[in-house]
Design an enzyme around this catalytic site. Structure first.
Site, PDB file in Angstrom:
ATOM      1  CB  SER B  33       7.616   2.700  12.507  1.00  0.00           C
ATOM      2  OG  SER B  33       6.515   3.489  12.843  1.00  0.00           O
ATOM      3  CE  LYS B  57       0.118   3.773  12.864  1.00  0.00           C
ATOM      4  NZ  LYS B  57       0.457   3.678  11.453  1.00  0.00           N
ATOM      5  CB  SER B  82      -3.342   4.553   1.729  1.00  0.00           C
ATOM      6  OG  SER B  82      -3.700   5.911   1.857  1.00  0.00           O
ATOM      7  CB  VAL B  83      -2.127   3.253   7.645  1.00  0.00           C
ATOM      8  CG1 VAL B  83      -2.609   3.496   9.073  1.00  0.00           C
ATOM      9  CG2 VAL B  83      -2.185   1.762   7.327  1.00  0.00           C
ATOM     10  N   GLY B  84      -2.145   6.325   6.653  1.00  0.00           N
ATOM     11  CA  GLY B  84      -2.231   7.749   6.966  1.00  0.00           C
ATOM     12  C   GLY B  84      -1.931   8.076   8.407  1.00  0.00           C
ATOM     13  CB  CYS B 151       4.691   9.287   6.496  1.00  0.00           C
ATOM     14  SG  CYS B 151       3.135   8.392   6.254  1.00  0.00           S
ATOM     15  N   GLY B 264      13.633  -2.462   4.054  1.00  0.00           N
ATOM     16  CA  GLY B 264      12.957  -2.453   2.765  1.00  0.00           C
ATOM     17  C   GLY B 264      12.873  -3.874   2.229  1.00  0.00           C
ATOM     18  N   GLY B 286       9.546  -5.114   8.287  1.00  0.00           N
ATOM     19  CA  GLY B 286       8.200  -4.553   8.294  1.00  0.00           C
ATOM     20  C   GLY B 286       7.162  -5.506   7.750  1.00  0.00           C
TER      21      GLY B 286
END
Lengths: 234, 322
Positions: B33, B57, B82-84, B151, B264, B286
């Site tokens: 994601s 997403k 830091s897309v948030g 998150c 990871g 990812g």
């Protein structure tokens, strides 16, 4: 995978890279370049400077580890290119001004070739570069060193203004476009935005741009946006 | 074990498949994601139906504009983001993206985020209602929900639920009640005890756990004398975090019986093998998608090659072997 044909230093920390092969792309589009293995993790987005029979050219400014590694490339070295990506400058007709600040001149040579008869304005903080290549395509070339190139441009003289440069210059261009429109001009101002990217294809959202209609992606919806659409936060 | 034959015939004999709560993953490679959009973008570059699955997403009930300012910064062998949780919201996803997801022949996972407890539960209910409607008309679009309680880049919800097991329990229980879809809970490496958290998820009826999410990190711009991120901290991902992720997958595998979706810093076929050996049933990829546009097809090819070289017929032979 491409092969480096040349990698010439033009000025302080500014280089002109040519990669051999057949590459496509439109004005203002970019490629993701990578000249290393696993590290640095991210590829680097560079706009197309020009495409020719010999290959594809990029201009870049050494600002970090990735561009530092680019600067060490020599002819014959391998480099990975993915692209072309993004939505570039529109193919327009009418009176066109191309305005570049520093390394922001990079995508505008392609525009000057595609839109002959354009007026070209190039601004540099110190040493100018690549100005002669622009001269051969421009109706009029204005070069400014140490000043503010936008001060030389009357937006009302043009139907279309293409701008690429540092963030404050883009904001200033937006304001000039608004002022011209308020005074009755029909000028369309397009900004090419630089932003940090990860995927380059619209999947990761790290290059998000605030626009009047919400968040958009510099890599896939841009990097070129109509100035009036962009919301600058600082 | 494969002993004879050329590699092409061996290739057809390999069994890379896995099953989680009745969902078949044709191979263990699932796209993580936040790195893969909703799949469309990468589908232009290779056949994403060859993947084991995709996790879309991260979605919240309401659309989110995400964080302002710098959203990505590179670190040694990794990156901070830091897309948030910028996303279109669950209703818009169901309306606009599910038509595409219906057409995919790979496991489709909705990553469910939230600001509040109610957001998560209502979101899960909407996804369930849509799945029920589609089930009636034979147009399945979502195979699994991945509950994101980890998150690090949203101020409310997110990791606030993912640190303490007691805080997360009620949420996992409520979301479990809200949906009958297979449920995996995505865990934070910042949890007080990741294995306790995983055990709690199992007790509350989760079908799997996904781990690890990004690790909370920081980067300071020394000339501007401030963090490069407006939110101060950001999520570290990439090869830099792989040893930590692998250790946590191994720890959790020793404690729970439900499947583990491990992730990871995976950026090679041998990385995948390590996670499988540590006990993962499938893995997620990812940051490597940013290092290699065709990560999925390259990893799958290399994984098959590795299995042939090592005479591994099925990943079940090595799963949890360490």
């Amino acid at each position: 995978m491409g092969t480096v044909i040349s990698n010439e230093r033009l000025a302080d920390n500014v280089y002109h890279l040519r990669v051999g092969g057949e590459y496509g792309g439109e004005m203002g589009q970019f490629y993701m370049l990578r000249a290393w293995g696993a590290y640095p993790v991210l590829s680097r987005p560079l706009s197309i400077h020009q495409v020719s029979d010999e290959g594809i050219d990029f201009l870049y400014h050494v600002v970090g580890e990735g561009t530092e590694l680019f600067s060490q490339l020599t002819p014959g070295d391998s480099i990975n290119l993915e692209g072309p990506f993004g939505s570039g400058f529109p193919a327009v007709t009418g009176r066109v001004a191309l305005i570049g600040g520093g390394i922001g001149i990079a995508p505008l040579l392609y525009c000057a070739r595609e839109l002959p008869g354009s007026d070209v304005y190039l601004g540099f903080s110190r040493e100018p570069y690549r100005t002669e290549e622009f001269r051969s395509h421009a109706a009029r070339l204005t070069v400014d060193v140490g000043g503010l190139i936008l001060d030389n441009v009357d937006f009302a003289e043009y139907d279309h203004v293409f701008v690429c440069g540092p963030h404050p210059m883009l904001k200033a261009a937006q304001l000039k476009g608004i002022a011209a429109a308020t005074a009755g001009s029909n000028v369309n101002v397009y900004l090419s935005l630089e932003n940090r990217m990860a995927c380059g294809i619209g999947a990761c959202l790290v290059c998000s741009v605030s626009c009047k209609d919400g968040q958009r992606k510099a890599c896939a919806d841009g990097p070129v946006f109509l100035a009036e659409e962009v919301v600058f936060h600082d | 074990m494969i002993k004879n034959g050329d590699s092409s015939s061996l290739n057809t004999q390999l069994d890379l498949s896995a099953n989680i709560a009745g969902i078949t993953f044709k191979n263990p490679i699932v796209m993580a994601s936040g790195t893969f959009g909703f799949g469309k973008e990468y589908a232009k570059y290779y056949d994403i139906n060859e993947l084991g699955g995709i996790s879309g997403k991260g979605l919240t009930l309401q659309p989110k504009a995400g964080n302002q300012g710098t959203r990505v910064y590179e670190t040694a062998s990794g990156m901070l983001n830091s897309v948030g949780l910028e996303n279109p919201g669950i209703p818009a996803f169901l309306e606009k993206e599910c038509a595409y997801w219906e057409t995919l022949d790979t496991a489709r996972i909705v990553n469910l985020g939230g600001n509040t407890f109610e957001d998560y539960v209502t979101g899960a209910e909407l996804i369930q209602q849509d799945a029920d409607r589609r089930s009636d008309s034979g147009r399945k679009a979502v195979d699994m929900i991945e509950l994101n309680i980890s998150c690090p880049n949203v101020k409310e919800g997110g990791i606030a639920f993912g640190i303490r097991t007691c805080d997360a329990r009620e949420l996992v229980r409520a979301v479990r009640r809200a949906t009958s879809l297979p449920l995996s809970v995505k865990l934070s490496p910042n949890a007080e005890d990741v294995a306790d958290m995983a055990l709690m998820c199992q007790e509350e009826g989760a079908d799997a756990v996904s781990l690890i999410n990004t690790i909370s990190g920081m980067k300071i711009d020394v000339r501007r004398r401030r963090s490069v991120f407006n939110n101060l901290y950001a999520g570290l991902s990439g090869p830099a975090i792989k040893p930590i992720a692998l250790r946590m997958v191994h720890q959790v595998a020793k404690r729970v019986e439900i499947p583990i979706i491990g992730m990871g810093g995976i950026s090679s076929a041998t990385d995948i093998i390590e996670f499988i050996m540590a006990g993962a049933t499938v893995v997620q990829v990812g940051t490597y998608n940013f290092m290699n546009l065709r990560a999925g097809e390259d990893l799958l090819r290399d994984l098959r090659q590795f299995m042939i070289e090592e005479n591994i017929y099925s990943l079940d032979e090595i799963r949890g072997i360490v």
